[in-house]
Design an enzyme around this catalytic site. Structure first.
Site, PDB file in Angstrom:
ATOM      1  CE  LYS A 283       2.080   8.823  17.054  1.00 39.43           C
ATOM      2  NZ  LYS A 283       2.046   7.588  16.250  1.00 39.43           N
ATOM      3  CD  GLU A 367      10.078   2.874   3.028  1.00 45.94           C
ATOM      4  OE1 GLU A 367       8.968   3.202   3.483  1.00 45.94           O
ATOM      5  OE2 GLU A 367      11.119   3.572   3.171  1.00 45.94           O
ATOM      6  NE  ARG A 395      11.155   6.912   1.218  1.00 42.34           N
ATOM      7  CZ  ARG A 395      10.964   7.955   2.007  1.00 42.34           C
ATOM      8  NH1 ARG A 395       9.756   8.338   2.313  1.00 42.34           N
ATOM      9  NH2 ARG A 395      11.980   8.610   2.513  1.00 42.34           N
TER      10      ARG A 395
END
Length: 625
Positions: A283, A367, A395
């Site tokens: 990253k 979720e 979701r």
């Protein structure tokens, strides 16, 4: 070198650049100039930084091997796809990233034919690839979808549902697993690296395919050792999960070695079967300050490139930080537990996870699992707080109904980022939660108007042990300052009359109370005498107070940071219809029935007519009519 760098830079700018003709050194120069462009724009505009810098080499490799005009490039979440935008005719326009009427921070087909799908939520890419591959097969095309998915997205069940079918049907597809956070399987030193390169060669693929053909024709007694050899080979490579699902696995490879990336993608392209390429990336690659696993460099506001320091002025305490701090005051109760789904810092739950890791969890991008697991904890007598953004809670809708609502279990839903969220745009706007939760039996819905009443909302939720409840609060600041109107406790199903007037009633819900209050101030300065009601609960409604007020007011104006369709105004109209009240006019100033684009929140609100001056004139016109 400068001349060559300029020529490489020029290759980034034309529409759908033909990178396949470039040498390795030229591809590396393209990657370098792309990183510089991303850093320059994101440091000015804000946006996603570390993940998109880490994906540059992989995306350059994708464009060097595949033709994006013929093969759909499908990016999961797609906030890592800035390099793709820059390579498909948006180099100059990139200056407008995430700005109103500018280019999106995510992929969007309305913006470019090279963006296959709108992608702002995670873990959808492989399902999309399966659908695209089926379509190609039905049309008799030899093309294949090319997917890039991050390791974090691999935590969602949707991914494995798609992989299961893909491994069974064997549709050609190339799936690049961009592993920049956690190793799904830890590579085993030199042996693994060596095998990873072997697995990309045509010789290995031919040998393995031939072995499979031979084994199919021989009795089991003669193939025992060969089968054991192939199984042993799998066990010392990190792709056994994908192999067992029926996909070929390659990796892990260095996701910043362009020579290896191009060779691996070329081989995967020639295999004409579903292939997972596991690429490990860093990253923030290319910007040393952000390199590594620093969550705060994932999504950033404007910053100074030389120091990494934020250029944003410090703002008032955010609702998220107030929520986090106040919930910590309940840690002494060992029954209090909580969960979030891959957003610990975004929801403020990171501080509670740090203080009580045995009672607060980040379950990754899951979720549905987060909600159902907390339903079981509520049944076991605990007090669960589920902290999830409004847009992501969508979701888990079935789980809210099936696992929480039906049994009326006291799960507390803390809905962050409710309302207009700004630069993240239509996939992230938190405008549907009132509508999609209001229809669920047993659900209690309420909302604070400022930080002070947010603390009161948490107090009410803590004490709410008889039913599920949900309260919403915005990204950024409330319209109202703390204690601009004195705070009071929440009482189930009770509204609060803040100002007594006549004829015209302004009703606010949540952050909408602030909008209503600003309109109240403007109207009062012009000689009007409106009443002002903080509805507090949209479910259950305070029917007694509404009955009383509707007898003395001829016009009602409703304010809430949610969609009008199925929203707060709808709830009041339903009540009026059930009561047979027909002599009162109601107008909702909630959000109109359309998806709201990205851009600065203030600009978006202005285009929607939500500024105080705009609302005031609309209310006056409605009242006069």
């Amino acid at each position: 070198m400068e001349t060559r760098a300029k020529s490489a830079l020029a290759l980034c700018e034309p529409k759908n650049s033909n990178l396949s003709a470039l040498s390795l050194s030229e591809l590396e120069e393209v990657a370098t100039c792309i990183r510089k462009r991303i850093l320059a724009v994101v440091s000015s505009n804000g946006g996603h930084l570390s993940s998109t810098l880490g994906a540059v080499d992989l995306i350059v490799g994708m464009h060097a091997v595949f033709d994006a005009s013929k093969q759909p490039f499908i990016f999961d979440v797609s906030h890592q796809a800035y390099a793709h935008k820059l390579l498909t005719g948006r180099w100059e326009e990139f200056d407008t990233l995430r700005q109103f009427n500018g280019i999106s921070g995510f992929c969007n087909p309305r913006e470019s034919m090279y963006d296959y799908f709108v992608a702002g939520h995670s873990s959808t890419s492989i399902s999309l690839a399966v659908g695209a591959a089926k379509a190609m097969a039905l049309r008799g095309e030899e093309s294949m979808p090319v997917v890039m998915i991050g390791d974090g997205s691999m935590s969602a069940g949707l991914v494995y549902e798609a992989l299961n079918e893909l491994g069974d049907k064997k549709y050609p597809a190339v799936i690049i697993l961009n592993d920049n956070e956690m190793s799904i399987s830890k590579p085993i030193g030199a042996i693994s690296n060596y095998l990873s390169q072997i697995l990309t060669t045509s010789l290995y693929q031919k040998v393995r395919d031939n072995i499979k053909k031979i084994l199919a024709k021989m009795p089991d007694s003669a193939t025992y050792l060969a089968k054991r050899f192939e199984e042993s080979l799998k066990l010392i490579t990190p792709g056994i999960l994908f192999e067992e699902l029926g996909l070929d696995y390659v990796g892990p490879i260095d996701g910043h070695n362009l020579e290896l990336i191009v060779a691996t993608l070329q081989r995967a392209k020639e295999m004409k079967k579903p292939v997972i390429i596991h690429a490990q990336t860093l990253k923030g690659k290319g910007y040393e300050i952000a390199e590594g696993r620093f969550e705060h460099w994932h999504g950033v506001g404007p910053f100074d490139v030389s120091t990494g320091s934020s250029l944003k002025k410090s703002a008032a305490q955010s609702p998220t930080s107030v929520f986090s701090a106040h919930l910590q005051s309940y840690l002494s109760d060992e029954k209090v537990v909580g969960v979030t789904a891959a957003m610990p810092s975004g929801t403020g739950l990171d501080r509670l996870i740090e203080k009580a890791p045995q009672r607060f969890w980040d379950v990754a991008i899951c979720e549905a699992h987060a909600v159902t697991s907390m339903a079981a904890m509520a049944k076991e007598g605990f007090k669960p707080f589920v902290a999830i953004y409004s847009t992501f809670l969508q979701r888990a809708y079935d789980q809210i109904i099936h696992d929480v609502g039906i049994l009326g279990l006291p799960v507390r839903f803390c809905i962050d980022r409710a309302g207009i969220v700004g630069e993240d745009g239509e996939t992230h706007q938190g405008l549907l939660d009132v509508a999609y939760l209001r229809s669920i039996p047993n659900m209690i819905l309420f909302a604070p108007r400022d930080n002070a009443t947010l603390r009161k909302a948490i107090d009410f939720a803590y004490a709410c042990n008889s039913a599920p409840c949900a309260f919403r609060y915005p990204r950024g600041n409330f319209v109202l300052d703390d204690n601009e109107i004195p705070a009071s406790d929440f009482t189930l199903g009770k509204a609060e009359l803040l100002r007594q007037g006549e004829n015209l009633l302004l009703i606010g819900y949540g952050n909408g109370v602030g909008r209503a209050y600003r309109v109240y101030e403007a109207l009062s300065a012009q000689g009007y005498k409106p009443s002002l009601l903080d509805l507090r609960f949209v479910k259950p409604l305070d029917k007694e107070t509404l009955r009383t007020l509707l007898k003395t007011h001829s016009h009602i104006c409703v304010f809430s940071d949610s969609y009008a369709l199925g929203g707060v105004g709808s709830a009041i109209l339903e009540f009026m219809a059930s009561e047979g009240i027909i002599n009162v006019a109601l107008k909702s100033f909630e959000i109109e029935d359309k998806f709201i684009p990205h851009g600065n929140t203030k600009i978006i609100e202005s285009t929607l007519g939500l500024e105080t001056s705009q609302l005031t004139e609309k209310v006056k016109s409605f009242f006069k009519d």
